[in-house]
Design a protein around this motif. Structure first.
Motif, PDB file in Angstrom:
ATOM      1  N   PHE A  66      32.272  21.430   1.669  1.00 34.40           N
ATOM      2  CA  PHE A  66      32.098  20.370   0.689  1.00 34.40           C
ATOM      3  C   PHE A  66      32.832  19.126   1.179  1.00 34.40           C
ATOM      4  O   PHE A  66      34.029  19.149   1.428  1.00 34.40           O
ATOM      5  CB  PHE A  66      32.651  20.817  -0.665  1.00 34.40           C
ATOM      6  CG  PHE A  66      32.487  19.806  -1.753  1.00 34.40           C
ATOM      7  CD1 PHE A  66      31.257  19.621  -2.364  1.00 34.40           C
ATOM      8  CD2 PHE A  66      33.558  19.023  -2.165  1.00 34.40           C
ATOM      9  CE1 PHE A  66      31.098  18.687  -3.363  1.00 34.40           C
ATOM     10  CE2 PHE A  66      33.415  18.090  -3.158  1.00 34.40           C
ATOM     11  CZ  PHE A  66      32.177  17.926  -3.768  1.00 34.40           C
ATOM     12  N   VAL A  67      32.099  18.021   1.333  1.00 38.19           N
ATOM     13  CA  VAL A  67      32.677  16.785   1.834  1.00 38.19           C
ATOM     14  C   VAL A  67      32.972  15.814   0.696  1.00 38.19           C
ATOM     15  O   VAL A  67      33.992  15.154   0.674  1.00 38.19           O
ATOM     16  CB  VAL A  67      31.732  16.123   2.865  1.00 38.19           C
ATOM     17  CG1 VAL A  67      32.281  14.795   3.322  1.00 38.19           C
ATOM     18  CG2 VAL A  67      31.517  17.047   4.044  1.00 38.19           C
ATOM     19  N   GLY A  68      32.091  15.746  -0.259  1.00 34.21           N
ATOM     20  CA  GLY A  68      32.297  14.805  -1.362  1.00 34.21           C
ATOM     21  C   GLY A  68      31.100  14.785  -2.290  1.00 34.21           C
ATOM     22  O   GLY A  68      30.118  15.493  -2.079  1.00 34.21           O
ATOM     23  N   ILE A  69      31.190  13.975  -3.298  1.00 34.26           N
ATOM     24  CA  ILE A  69      30.108  13.845  -4.268  1.00 34.26           C
ATOM     25  C   ILE A  69      29.932  12.369  -4.616  1.00 34.26           C
ATOM     26  O   ILE A  69      30.900  11.607  -4.668  1.00 34.26           O
ATOM     27  CB  ILE A  69      30.391  14.672  -5.538  1.00 34.26           C
ATOM     28  CG1 ILE A  69      29.179  14.695  -6.451  1.00 34.26           C
ATOM     29  CG2 ILE A  69      31.601  14.145  -6.286  1.00 34.26           C
ATOM     30  CD1 ILE A  69      29.261  15.741  -7.536  1.00 34.26           C
ATOM     31  N   ILE A  70      28.701  11.988  -4.795  1.00 29.28           N
ATOM     32  CA  ILE A  70      28.385  10.612  -5.185  1.00 29.28           C
ATOM     33  C   ILE A  70      27.694  10.673  -6.536  1.00 29.28           C
ATOM     34  O   ILE A  70      26.800  11.497  -6.756  1.00 29.28           O
ATOM     35  CB  ILE A  70      27.449   9.943  -4.154  1.00 29.28           C
ATOM     36  CG1 ILE A  70      28.136   9.841  -2.806  1.00 29.28           C
ATOM     37  CG2 ILE A  70      27.009   8.580  -4.649  1.00 29.28           C
ATOM     38  CD1 ILE A  70      27.236   9.326  -1.703  1.00 29.28           C
ATOM     39  N   THR A  71      28.106   9.813  -7.428  1.00 25.95           N
ATOM     40  CA  THR A  71      27.442   9.735  -8.730  1.00 25.95           C
ATOM     41  C   THR A  71      26.940   8.321  -8.943  1.00 25.95           C
ATOM     42  O   THR A  71      27.497   7.361  -8.412  1.00 25.95           O
ATOM     43  CB  THR A  71      28.402  10.103  -9.881  1.00 25.95           C
ATOM     44  OG1 THR A  71      29.467   9.165  -9.906  1.00 25.95           O
ATOM     45  CG2 THR A  71      28.936  11.506  -9.727  1.00 25.95           C
ATOM     46  N   PHE A  72      25.894   8.210  -9.724  1.00 30.56           N
ATOM     47  CA  PHE A  72      25.343   6.915 -10.083  1.00 30.56           C
ATOM     48  C   PHE A  72      25.441   6.766 -11.589  1.00 30.56           C
ATOM     49  O   PHE A  72      25.217   7.721 -12.329  1.00 30.56           O
ATOM     50  CB  PHE A  72      23.872   6.818  -9.658  1.00 30.56           C
ATOM     51  CG  PHE A  72      23.675   6.852  -8.177  1.00 30.56           C
ATOM     52  CD1 PHE A  72      23.830   5.710  -7.423  1.00 30.56           C
ATOM     53  CD2 PHE A  72      23.326   8.033  -7.547  1.00 30.56           C
ATOM     54  CE1 PHE A  72      23.654   5.741  -6.054  1.00 30.56           C
ATOM     55  CE2 PHE A  72      23.142   8.074  -6.178  1.00 30.56           C
ATOM     56  CZ  PHE A  72      23.306   6.924  -5.434  1.00 30.56           C
ATOM     57  N   SER A  73      25.743   5.567 -12.014  1.00 28.06           N
ATOM     58  CA  SER A  73      25.818   5.301 -13.442  1.00 28.06           C
ATOM     59  C   SER A  73      25.030   4.039 -13.740  1.00 28.06           C
ATOM     60  O   SER A  73      25.190   3.017 -13.069  1.00 28.06           O
ATOM     61  CB  SER A  73      27.275   5.116 -13.860  1.00 28.06           C
ATOM     62  OG  SER A  73      27.345   4.776 -15.220  1.00 28.06           O
TER      63      SER A  73
END
Length: 174
Positions: A1-8
Motif C-alpha cells: 500500500f503506497v497511498g490513497i487519493i480522494t476527490f471531493s
C-alpha cells in the motif's frame, strides 16, 4: 500500500439556503443522482434535502408505472439512477399532476430536461446537450435565481388573475 487519493466536490455553500427557500416556497425538492445511496444521503443531508425516503435505481426498475407513481410522491432521494429512470421519474410526477422543473448539467440529464415542464441547465458547467434540451439555462449556475423567478412568476400569475376578473366583471356587463 503506497497511498490513497480522494476527490471531493462539495456543494456550493449557499445551496443549503436555497433548498430551505424552496421548501418555504412550497416547492418539493427531489434529488435524482447516479451516485451511490450513501453518497446521495450525505449530500442531501449537507444541503438540507429531506432524506426520509430513498429509492435506488434497482428498486425503481422493479416497479411498474402505477407503483412508481405512488412512490415518487413521497421519495426525496433517488440514487444510482440511470437516464431512462430519470425520465420515468419525471413522467410519473407529471402524471400525478405535479408541475416539474428539472435541473441538470450532463448528457445523461437531457431526456429528463426535455420531458420536464421546464428543464433548467447549468450554463457554466453544463454540456451543450443539456443546454440544448433545457428550456432555460442558468448562465451563472446560481440556483438562488430560481427562487426569485418563482416569486416573480407567482406575482405575474396573481396580476393576470386580477386583470381577468376585472375584465369579466366590468367589461362583459357593459
Amino acid at each position: 500500500f503506497v497511498g490513497i487519493i480522494t476527490f471531493s466536490d462539495p456543494p456550493d455553500p449557499h445551496i443549503a439556503t436555497v433548498i430551505q427557500e424552496f421548501y418555504e416556497a412550497g416547492v418539493q425538492v427531489k434529488m435524482i443522482t447516479g451516485d451511490y445511496p450513501e453518497t446521495a444521503v450525505a449530500i442531501a443531508r449537507e444541503t438540507g434535502i429531506h432524506t426520509e425516503h430513498i429509492l435506488t435505481g434497482d428498486a425503481l426498475r422493479s416497479l411498474n408505472d402505477k407503483e412508481l407513481r405512488k412512490v415518487v410522491q413521497h421519495t426525496s432521494v433517488f440514487a444510482r439512477i440511470n437516464p431512462e429512470s430519470k425520465l420515468r421519474i419525471i413522467e410519473a410526477l407529471k402524471e400525478q399532476g405535479e408541475i416539474v422543473a428539472m435541473t441538470g448539467d450532463g448528457v445523461n440529464d437531457a431526456p429528463a430536461l426535455k420531458a420536464a415542464h421546464i428543464g433548467i441547465a447549468m450554463g457554466k458547467r453544463g454540456t451543450e446537450v443539456a443546454k440544448g434540451a433545457a428550456g432555460l439555462v442558468l448562465s451563472n449556475d446560481n440556483m438562488g435565481n430560481m427562487i426569485d423567478a418563482i416569486f416573480i412568476g407567482r406575482r405575474i400569475n396573481e396580476n393576470l388573475i386580477k386583470a381577468i376578473r376585472y375584465i369579466i366583471s366590468i367589461h362583459i356587463p357593459i
